[in-house]
Design an enzyme around this catalytic site. Structure first.
Site, PDB file in Angstrom:
ATOM      1  N   LYS A 119       0.819  -1.220   0.000  1.00 45.98           N
ATOM      2  CA  LYS A 119       0.000   0.000   0.000  1.00 45.98           C
ATOM      3  C   LYS A 119       0.843   1.257   0.000  1.00 45.98           C
ATOM      4  CE  LYS A 119      -4.541  -1.178   1.777  1.00 45.98           C
ATOM      5  NZ  LYS A 119      -5.616  -0.715   2.665  1.00 45.98           N
ATOM      6  N   LYS A 202      -5.497  -9.840  -5.924  1.00 45.63           N
ATOM      7  CA  LYS A 202      -6.758 -10.155  -5.226  1.00 45.63           C
ATOM      8  C   LYS A 202      -7.858  -9.183  -5.650  1.00 45.63           C
ATOM      9  CE  LYS A 202      -6.803  -7.466  -1.028  1.00 45.63           C
ATOM     10  NZ  LYS A 202      -7.071  -7.244   0.331  1.00 45.63           N
ATOM     11  N   LYS A 205     -11.823  -3.773  -3.265  1.00 41.93           N
ATOM     12  CA  LYS A 205     -12.716  -2.627  -3.429  1.00 41.93           C
ATOM     13  C   LYS A 205     -11.956  -1.391  -3.883  1.00 41.93           C
ATOM     14  CE  LYS A 205     -14.220  -2.986   1.191  1.00 41.93           C
ATOM     15  NZ  LYS A 205     -13.489  -3.158   2.469  1.00 41.93           N
TER      16      LYS A 205
HETATM   17  P1  AMP Z   1     -11.217  -5.411   3.787  1.00 39.66           P
HETATM   18  O1  AMP Z   1     -12.117  -5.152   2.641  1.00 39.66           O
HETATM   19  O2  AMP Z   1      -9.773  -5.289   3.401  1.00 39.66           O
HETATM   20  O3  AMP Z   1     -11.581  -4.682   5.019  1.00 39.66           O
HETATM   21  O4  AMP Z   1     -11.413  -6.958   4.136  1.00 39.66           O
HETATM   22  C1  AMP Z   1     -12.427  -7.443   4.982  1.00 39.66           C
HETATM   23  C2  AMP Z   1     -12.401  -8.952   5.011  1.00 39.66           C
HETATM   24  O5  AMP Z   1     -12.655  -9.484   3.715  1.00 39.66           O
HETATM   25  C3  AMP Z   1     -11.066  -9.549   5.472  1.00 39.66           C
HETATM   26  O6  AMP Z   1     -11.305 -10.701   6.240  1.00 39.66           O
HETATM   27  C4  AMP Z   1     -10.397  -9.899   4.173  1.00 39.66           C
HETATM   28  O7  AMP Z   1      -9.443 -10.922   4.314  1.00 39.66           O
HETATM   29  C5  AMP Z   1     -11.586 -10.351   3.344  1.00 39.66           C
HETATM   30  N1  AMP Z   1     -11.306 -10.167   1.911  1.00 39.66           N
HETATM   31  C6  AMP Z   1     -11.117  -8.985   1.266  1.00 39.66           C
HETATM   32  N2  AMP Z   1     -10.871  -9.190  -0.045  1.00 39.66           N
HETATM   33  C7  AMP Z   1     -10.885 -10.547  -0.229  1.00 39.66           C
HETATM   34  C8  AMP Z   1     -10.703 -11.390  -1.360  1.00 39.66           C
HETATM   35  N3  AMP Z   1     -10.437 -10.887  -2.568  1.00 39.66           N
HETATM   36  N4  AMP Z   1     -10.806 -12.729  -1.177  1.00 39.66           N
HETATM   37  C9  AMP Z   1     -11.090 -13.258   0.043  1.00 39.66           C
HETATM   38  N5  AMP Z   1     -11.276 -12.511   1.151  1.00 39.66           N
HETATM   39  C10 AMP Z   1     -11.176 -11.166   1.024  1.00 39.66           C
END
Ligand code: AMP
Ligand code: TRP
Length: 341
Positions: A119, A202, A205
């Site tokens: 990041k 990955k 968002k």
């Molecule tokens: P975040 O959007 O970074 O706050 O992620 C929230 C949760 O979603 C965390 O447990 C991440 O590991 C999971 N997560 C986010 N993106 C992915 C993805 N592409 N595949 C699987 N899990 C995800």
């Protein structure tokens, strides 16, 4: 030191830094609901708005995104009367414990975090101090509740190892068995859902391309179009899952189907072996729309009444504080900080 018995407790969080994706749903939300429904753990779920601030957020959008994330939790099946659901900033114990952990964690630990490296990139001098310290706040989120289990996607594994390191160092430095050594709960075919445009990145968002992800707010036509345009190689699907080893885009689509159907990727291959993309992609889109459609509809219904979402979050925050406040007070006491209650 005698081993302390900790209450089985789940904590997890999602950042409101944009709309939620299929990756969030399969890697996190759906598994949260499974853990809630299993009834074996007390469950605490958090919209981590303080984490979102580590990169710039337009204030009016952040308000809306926090409510949207809360709506996604509820629409996916989190029941705010059985689980505790709140936003992080409403419980000041998170930020307070994070400061204490900033004094426990080491610079070298933080510098090794791959998410920080990704990041901050080449421009790390310009990154916020919050982005660097972010894993200490995440450890505080978890340990403020003495959470024993944390369901997350694969990308959070290293942050959870750091949480364990902070707990172990605290326990060691102060000679107490106070914080649990939390277990990560990672797994299933969709622990790492990849971008629809690049099977090595990955699904996120924050990806500049909206075509790279399925958003929980996408309608049926958009979902079908995004899968139709998803990058693949020209070969049809093979007979066995193992043969997808070096075909990241194809493997990702099979994993997504498995995640949506709650089956293993090997099982799913039994049904779709030999199919070409013209057959497989519309089927995948149909399954995705069937699963996500009702969630999107329910999210929209909930978001039409923001005051009700705020009330739910507020009630959750009160319950969360009842657990976090005595744990913070005891942490301060152990460290030698005088705190009048
Ligand atoms: P975040 O959007 O970074 O706050 O992620 C929230 C949760 O979603 C965390 O447990 C991440 O590991 C999971 N997560 C986010 N993106 C992915 C993805 N592409 N595949 C699987 N899990 C995800
Ligand atoms: N860092 C996590 C992410 O970006 C979100 C998060 C913050 C979290 N605090 C947490 C996840 C505590 C699990 C437990 O995905």
């Amino acid at each position: 030191m005698t081993a302390t018995a900790f209450t089985p407790r789940v904590f997890s969080g999602i950042q409101p830094s944009g709309g939620l994706t299929l990756g969030n749903y399969l890697g996190a939300l759906r598994r949260f609901v499974d853990m809630q429904d299993a009834g074996t753990h007390e469950c605490i779920f958090c919209v981590v708005d303080l984490h979102a601030l580590t990169t710039w957020q337009a204030p009016d959008k952040l308000h809306a995104q926090t409510r949207e994330a809360a709506a996604a939790f509820i629409a996916a099946g989190i029941d705010p009367s059985r689980s505790i659901l709140f936003n992080q900033a409403a419980v000041p114990e998170h930020a307070q414990l994070a400061w204490l952990f900033n004094c426990v964690a080491r610079m070298g630990w933080m510098r090794r975090m791959t998410q920080w490296k990704d990041k901050a990139g080449k421009n790390s001098e310009e990154a916020s101090l919050g982005l660097f310290a972010y894993p200490a706040l995440m450890a505080a989120d978890i340990l403020a509740y003495h959470a024993t289990h944390v369901p997350v996607g694969e990308d959070q594994k290293q942050h959870l190892e750091l949480t364990r390191d902070i707990a172990a160092k605290f326990n060691h430095d102060y000679g107490q068995d106070f914080f649990p050594i939390t277990e990560p709960v990672i797994g299933g075919p969709a622990a790492r859902v990849m971008s629809l445009r690049d099977g090595t990145k990955k699904m996120s968002k924050s990806d500049p391309s909206d075509m790279s992800r399925i958003n929980l707010s996408d309608d049926a036509d958009t979902i079908a179009q995004k899968f139709r345009k998803a990058r693949t190689d020209p070969e049809p699907l093979p007979e066995t899952y193992g043969e997808l080893k070096d075909r990241p885009e194809a493997r990702n689509l099979v994993d997504i189907l498995a995640g949506l159907q709650g089956r293993t990727s090997e099982e799913v291959m039994g049904d779709v072996a030999g199919q070409g993309w013209g057959q497989f992609k519309p089927y995948l889109a149909e399954v995705a729309v069937e699963t996500l459609g009702p969630i999107t509809t329910e999210m929209n219904r909930l978001m039409a009444d923001p005051a009700e979402i705020d009330r739910t979050l507020g009630a959750g925050a009160l319950r969360a504080r009842e657990i976090a406040s005595p744990i913070l007070a005891k942490t301060m006491d152990i460290m030698g900080i005088v705190r009048s209650v």
